[in-house]
Design an enzyme around this catalytic site. Structure first.
Site, PDB file in Angstrom:
ATOM      1  N   MET A  30       0.787  -1.223   0.249  1.00 32.14           N
ATOM      2  CA  MET A  30       0.155   0.008  -0.069  1.00 32.14           C
ATOM      3  C   MET A  30       0.976   1.143   0.162  1.00 32.14           C
ATOM      4  O   MET A  30       0.216   2.290   0.374  1.00 32.14           O
ATOM      5  CB  MET A  30      -1.114  -0.001   1.284  1.00 32.14           C
ATOM      6  CG  MET A  30      -1.915  -1.247   1.019  1.00 32.14           C
ATOM      7  SD  MET A  30      -3.632  -0.900   2.169  1.00 32.14           S
ATOM      8  CE  MET A  30      -2.944  -0.643   3.702  1.00 32.14           C
ATOM      9  N   ALA A  32       4.029   3.901   0.947  1.00 34.59           N
ATOM     10  CA  ALA A  32       4.749   4.460   2.117  1.00 34.59           C
ATOM     11  C   ALA A  32       5.799   3.637   2.376  1.00 34.59           C
ATOM     12  O   ALA A  32       5.865   3.074   3.486  1.00 34.59           O
ATOM     13  CB  ALA A  32       3.930   4.786   3.214  1.00 34.59           C
ATOM     14  N   HIS A  34       9.202   1.180   2.896  1.00 29.69           N
ATOM     15  CA  HIS A  34      10.255   1.236   3.873  1.00 29.69           C
ATOM     16  C   HIS A  34      11.154   0.075   3.799  1.00 29.69           C
ATOM     17  O   HIS A  34      10.709  -0.770   2.844  1.00 29.69           O
ATOM     18  CB  HIS A  34       9.482   1.175   5.393  1.00 29.69           C
ATOM     19  CG  HIS A  34       8.808   0.431   5.804  1.00 29.69           C
ATOM     20  ND1 HIS A  34       8.964  -0.901   5.810  1.00 29.69           N
ATOM     21  CD2 HIS A  34       7.536   0.387   6.071  1.00 29.69           C
ATOM     22  CE1 HIS A  34       7.878  -1.627   6.003  1.00 29.69           C
ATOM     23  NE2 HIS A  34       6.950  -1.139   6.228  1.00 29.69           N
ATOM     24  N   HIS A  37       9.457  -3.457   3.134  1.00 30.03           N
ATOM     25  CA  HIS A  37       8.857  -3.560   1.876  1.00 30.03           C
ATOM     26  C   HIS A  37      10.161  -3.984   0.950  1.00 30.03           C
ATOM     27  O   HIS A  37      10.054  -4.848  -0.091  1.00 30.03           O
ATOM     28  CB  HIS A  37       8.254  -2.299   1.168  1.00 30.03           C
ATOM     29  CG  HIS A  37       6.877  -2.007   1.852  1.00 30.03           C
ATOM     30  ND1 HIS A  37       6.964  -0.732   2.790  1.00 30.03           N
ATOM     31  CD2 HIS A  37       5.714  -2.696   1.953  1.00 30.03           C
ATOM     32  CE1 HIS A  37       5.640  -0.868   3.352  1.00 30.03           C
ATOM     33  NE2 HIS A  37       4.882  -1.853   3.015  1.00 30.03           N
ATOM     34  N   LYS A 150       4.961  -9.994   9.117  1.00 26.25           N
ATOM     35  CA  LYS A 150       4.458  -8.775   9.865  1.00 26.25           C
ATOM     36  C   LYS A 150       3.110  -9.047  10.083  1.00 26.25           C
ATOM     37  O   LYS A 150       2.286  -8.471  10.963  1.00 26.25           O
ATOM     38  CB  LYS A 150       4.991  -7.544   9.311  1.00 26.25           C
ATOM     39  CG  LYS A 150       4.315  -6.285   9.695  1.00 26.25           C
ATOM     40  CD  LYS A 150       4.814  -5.899  10.905  1.00 26.25           C
ATOM     41  CE  LYS A 150       4.210  -4.449  11.603  1.00 26.25           C
ATOM     42  NZ  LYS A 150       2.920  -4.007  11.240  1.00 26.25           N
ATOM     43  N   VAL A 177      11.250  -7.140   9.238  1.00 28.00           N
ATOM     44  CA  VAL A 177      12.448  -6.079   9.228  1.00 28.00           C
ATOM     45  C   VAL A 177      12.069  -5.142  10.493  1.00 28.00           C
ATOM     46  O   VAL A 177      11.035  -4.510  10.359  1.00 28.00           O
ATOM     47  CB  VAL A 177      12.800  -5.567   7.991  1.00 28.00           C
ATOM     48  CG1 VAL A 177      13.875  -4.436   7.980  1.00 28.00           C
ATOM     49  CG2 VAL A 177      12.695  -6.583   6.788  1.00 28.00           C
ATOM     50  N   SER A 186       6.612  -0.137   9.917  1.00 26.40           N
ATOM     51  CA  SER A 186       5.432   0.131   9.542  1.00 26.40           C
ATOM     52  C   SER A 186       5.194   1.247   8.729  1.00 26.40           C
ATOM     53  O   SER A 186       5.746   2.326   9.502  1.00 26.40           O
ATOM     54  CB  SER A 186       4.398  -0.182  10.693  1.00 26.40           C
ATOM     55  OG  SER A 186       3.004   0.261  10.115  1.00 26.40           O
ATOM     56  N   ARG A 188       2.931   3.200   8.999  1.00 27.04           N
ATOM     57  CA  ARG A 188       2.039   4.096   9.890  1.00 27.04           C
ATOM     58  C   ARG A 188       2.947   4.477  11.070  1.00 27.04           C
ATOM     59  O   ARG A 188       2.533   5.542  11.690  1.00 27.04           O
ATOM     60  CB  ARG A 188       1.016   3.309  10.648  1.00 27.04           C
ATOM     61  CG  ARG A 188       0.014   2.754   9.791  1.00 27.04           C
ATOM     62  CD  ARG A 188      -1.244   2.132  10.560  1.00 27.04           C
ATOM     63  NE  ARG A 188      -2.368   2.058   9.783  1.00 27.04           N
ATOM     64  CZ  ARG A 188      -3.000   1.025   9.125  1.00 27.04           C
ATOM     65  NH1 ARG A 188      -2.264  -0.074   9.074  1.00 27.04           N
ATOM     66  NH2 ARG A 188      -4.052   1.044   8.455  1.00 27.04           N
TER      67      ARG A 188
HETATM   68  P1  AMP Z   1       1.577  -2.872   3.245  1.00 24.43           P
HETATM   69  O1  AMP Z   1       2.235  -1.781   2.535  1.00 24.43           O
HETATM   70  O2  AMP Z   1       1.444  -2.352   4.802  1.00 24.43           O
HETATM   71  O3  AMP Z   1       0.419  -3.586   3.010  1.00 24.43           O
HETATM   72  O4  AMP Z   1       2.715  -4.158   3.172  1.00 24.43           O
HETATM   73  C1  AMP Z   1       2.911  -4.671   2.281  1.00 24.43           C
HETATM   74  C2  AMP Z   1       3.827  -6.233   2.396  1.00 24.43           C
HETATM   75  O5  AMP Z   1       4.935  -5.907   3.261  1.00 24.43           O
HETATM   76  C3  AMP Z   1       2.868  -7.028   3.384  1.00 24.43           C
HETATM   77  O6  AMP Z   1       2.914  -8.343   2.751  1.00 24.43           O
HETATM   78  C4  AMP Z   1       3.420  -6.921   4.641  1.00 24.43           C
HETATM   79  O7  AMP Z   1       3.473  -7.964   5.594  1.00 24.43           O
HETATM   80  C5  AMP Z   1       5.033  -6.543   4.319  1.00 24.43           C
HETATM   81  N1  AMP Z   1       5.430  -5.906   5.632  1.00 24.43           N
HETATM   82  C6  AMP Z   1       5.250  -4.661   5.981  1.00 24.43           C
HETATM   83  N2  AMP Z   1       6.009  -4.377   6.993  1.00 24.43           N
HETATM   84  C7  AMP Z   1       7.068  -5.121   6.959  1.00 24.43           C
HETATM   85  C8  AMP Z   1       8.250  -5.423   7.763  1.00 24.43           C
HETATM   86  N3  AMP Z   1       8.555  -4.617   8.708  1.00 24.43           N
HETATM   87  N4  AMP Z   1       9.099  -6.283   7.253  1.00 24.43           N
HETATM   88  C9  AMP Z   1       8.790  -7.113   6.533  1.00 24.43           C
HETATM   89  N5  AMP Z   1       7.650  -7.058   5.767  1.00 24.43           N
HETATM   90  C10 AMP Z   1       7.058  -6.047   5.803  1.00 24.43           C
END
Ligand code: AMP
Length: 279
Positions: A30, A32, A34, A37, A150, A177, A186, A188
């Site tokens: 989604m 943002a 880091h 990702h 995560k 991570v 995250s 957020r």
């Molecule tokens: P999101 O953008 O939050 O929907 O996350 C996209 C993908 O990145 C999802 O599969 C999450 O589980 C993964 N993700 C988010 N934060 C982390 C993290 N700190 N370490 C590893 N993978 C992550």
């Protein structure tokens, strides 16, 4: 890196890749972005000939309109970071591309996974998540799908749903991570103020205490964890020691060898979730 904003642009890029018999790794996000990702992108790059990342803030998985409105959007820096790690294709669609009026979402059976932990706290969230993952998989047609530990419940639900999707996809779980002080990265986290950011690492510290053999049973550990976190002014939504396969709580440490400790707290303006695997 090639950027596709429409389904037509995406399929033109994929047709080209398939001609060259590329194996495609897909990392849905989604935005943002880091280092968490980017680690998924790196892993996909190591294991496939072509890596596709999507950035789409999926409205159907937000049960709180204010949370959707405040979700960080950092397109320019996301593109820069993806270029730096040499992601091959970025799919950056609008809501209309993902959900044209003509598209009807199939109904998936999420079983008990939808009514525990995150499912209980965020009604409708996983239904929306399953919908978007299925839609994106149909558009990208990857060989491998990369998701993070995560979001353990999200990962487990997709694992449960792949047979219902009827798609031939290998699902890969990537480790969490963390920042140097243990806070799980995250998108957020940027919304935490200085004081909140300073206490946030207590979440990971509390999770790792489950490994210390000092708690007679999981419930005693959970009571300890809740007290610890509440002392630090966090509002605890749940702390659970669960079987990693079913995500259901266990009563005794030796009920299963594959356990996870999962936590969700409200800290200042945001909810934070985290988990660790224990043996
Ligand atoms: P999101 O953008 O939050 O929907 O996350 C996209 C993908 O990145 C999802 O599969 C999450 O589980 C993964 N993700 C988010 N934060 C982390 C993290 N700190 N370490 C590893 N993978 C992550």
């Amino acid at each position: 890196m090639k950027i596709a904003r429409t389904n037509e642009q995406l399929s033109a890029l994929l047709v080209e890749a398939k001609k060259n018999k590329a194996t495609i790794g897909f990392v849905p996000t989604m935005g943002a972005l880091h280092a968490g990702h980017l680690a998924l992108i790196e892993q996909s790059k190591n294991e496939n000939t072509l890596t596709v990342c999507s950035i789409f803030v999926n409205p159907t998985q937000f049960n709180d309109a204010a949370d959707l409105a405040k979700y960080p959007r950092t397109e320019e820096s996301d593109i820069k970071q993806l270029e730096e790690v040499m992601c091959d294709i970025l799919y950056l669609p609008s809501v209309d591309e993902v959900y044209p009026v003509s598209w009807k979402s199939p109904d998936f059976n999420l079983g008990h996974f939808d009514s525990i932990m995150e499912g209980k706290m965020r009604p409708g969230h996983f239904k929306g998540m399953a919908q978007v993952v299925y839609r994106l998989l149909c558009l990208v047609c990857p060989n491998r799908l990369y998701m993070g530990q995560k979001d353990l419940q999200q990962f487990t639900i997709i694992k449960h749903l792949i047979p219902q999707f009827g798609l031939d996809i290998e699902l890969v779980c990537a480790p969490i991570v963390r920042e140097e002080d243990g806070l799980a990265m995250s998108s957020r986290n940027v919304r935490l103020n200085e004081d909140e950011r300073a206490i946030a690492p207590l979440i990971y510290k509390t999770l790792t205490a489950a490994n210390s053999n000092t708690f007679k049973d999981p419930q005693i550990y959970c009571d300890f964890a809740i007290t610890q976190l509440e002392h630090a002014y966090m509002k605890v939504e749940y702390v659970e020691v669960v079987d990693r396969k079913t995500l259901l709580p266990i009563k005794n440490w030796n009920d299963t060898s594959e356990k996870a400790v999962c936590v969700a707290v409200q800290l200042g303006p945001i909810r934070l979730i985290d988990n660790i695997f224990i043996d």
